[in-house]
Design an enzyme around this catalytic site. Sequence first.
Site, PDB file in Angstrom:
ATOM      1  CB  THR A 144      -0.948   0.004   1.220  1.00 39.21           C
ATOM      2  OG1 THR A 144      -1.837  -1.111   1.123  1.00 39.21           O
ATOM      3  CG2 THR A 144      -1.759   1.289   1.281  1.00 39.21           C
ATOM      4  CB  SER A 204      -7.652  -2.524  -4.341  1.00 39.07           C
ATOM      5  OG  SER A 204      -6.996  -3.028  -3.188  1.00 39.07           O
ATOM      6  CB  THR A 205      -2.694  -1.756  -2.535  1.00 38.29           C
ATOM      7  OG1 THR A 205      -2.602  -0.366  -2.267  1.00 38.29           O
ATOM      8  CG2 THR A 205      -1.299  -2.378  -2.449  1.00 38.29           C
ATOM      9  CG  ASN A 206      -5.228  -5.812  -1.656  1.00 41.33           C
ATOM     10  OD1 ASN A 206      -4.202  -5.228  -1.296  1.00 41.33           O
ATOM     11  ND2 ASN A 206      -6.211  -6.101  -0.835  1.00 41.33           N
ATOM     12  CB  THR A 247      34.634 -39.189 -11.143  1.00 40.67           C
ATOM     13  OG1 THR A 247      35.549 -40.273 -10.927  1.00 40.67           O
ATOM     14  CG2 THR A 247      34.221 -39.170 -12.611  1.00 40.67           C
ATOM     15  CB  SER A 305      48.202 -10.411  -3.517  1.00 39.52           C
ATOM     16  OG  SER A 305      48.775 -10.291  -2.233  1.00 39.52           O
ATOM     17  CB  SER A 306      47.638  -5.521  -0.798  1.00 41.98           C
ATOM     18  OG  SER A 306      47.455  -6.366   0.328  1.00 41.98           O
ATOM     19  CE  LYS A 316      47.429 -15.617  -4.318  1.00 38.75           C
ATOM     20  NZ  LYS A 316      45.990 -15.515  -4.533  1.00 38.75           N
TER      21      LYS A 316
END
Length: 483
Positions: A100, A139-141, A186, A317-318, A323
């Site tokens: 609503t 209606s909202t519905n 597998t 990577s920092s 990497k």
Amino acid sequence: MTDTRVEKDLLGELPVPARAYYGIHTMRALKNFNVSGCTVHPQLVRALAEVKWAAARANHRAGLLSAAITEAICTAAREVAGGKLADQIVVDAFQGGAGTSTNMNINEVLANRAIELLGGQKGDYQMVHPLNHVNLSQSTNDTYPTALRVAAIRLVLDLSEAMAELQTALQEKEAQFAGTLKLGRTELQDALPVTLGQEFSAYAEAVARDRWRLYKVEERLRQINLGGTAVGTGLNAPPKYIYQVVEELRQITGMGLARAENMIDLTQNADVFAEVSGLVKAAAVNLNKIAGDLMLLSSGPAGGPAEINLPPRQAGSSIMPGKVNPVIPEMVKQVAWQAMGADQVICQACGSGWLELNSFLPLVAHNLLHTLEMLAKTARIFAYDCIAGISANERRCLRWLDESLTMVTALVPYIGYEQATDLAKKAHHSRKTLKELVIAKGLCSEEEWQEIFKPRHLTRPGIAGARKLAGRLERKKSGGDEN
């Protein structure tokens, strides 16, 4: 000019910002539901504006709205559907009232924009009223579920198209890697030879199923309950309006919408959204599987299989220079998990409606629409920024195949399971190749080995080398050539 205007509702009066296109109902919702900071999805806003546009035209045809008011509402709705005044749709996505607050936010914005178009001042609801004019016969519905279906149709079709693009990218790799022989696995253990192209073909088939399922489920969303008003009976909506409004919405959206035969059903039951969400979850499951496989196959490059190379997208990577991480597949997996979680929320909400209405459609809308949009974006990024740039590390593929003992399986029809097992053990402990042991023991000749272990024989149905070595197989069956 003052900074506020005063508006009234059944609970009393409230000041509303003078420049705001929304009104008192939206103001109350802002206070009551200030919880997430998430606003209503733009596609739901668009669809609700289209519903109001269709309703205004249908009400005019039914003789309930003047031409001037109809034109003003339709123009305002057209603007909002096109993305204008988006900053005025301010209610939180998480709200009570079955939508609503969203419906009233739209009603108020359209009313005030229509008043402005007619030369009036915002808040002068004598000219155009949010309820008496914009929400007339509704209606909202019935408007909210209808808009949710329209929004979902658009996003489902877009996701289906995104999955088609991903399928194409996978099929291109299937063709590119058709001749790349590698070790199949597998349970993460060495199994039988496959081609890299065959692995990608399986991914493409899974995505193809998702594409088709999503494309077809769109049909399930086309029935709408617009015209049913509060509980699906159509009270306060004239029959002429009820029959006309669906046709108007069909023309505005370009969708094959149809009025539900039983509008009470569609007003209270939300199972179609759970159905759609289930198929979205299935697509997420496949994306999760594919992304995980690509991460595993590309892992290393020194300490893992490294059978494929993913396109580098950013430094990984920092602290570790050089990497590069599989950031696209990692993102894909996170989005997939989010989609799976959203499905659980959607199912809970869809199953929690009582009697003639499901109060929790705002939660369904938020999770379903965002998941559809997010998964479509993810599928396209996956296709173009990851799959398209994958290359095969053929030397690595052959290395793992040569070092494995899986090739012994192809010898079973010729020498039997027990003798093949014994060979595998000896090859493992002696560090000799399987080929060396087989030829040294006289179990087959160099020519026979080459025939059995042709790549095209190892990755297709049947017994490898059977066409040229049929006589040897017959002797094996009769017990005359056990070597």
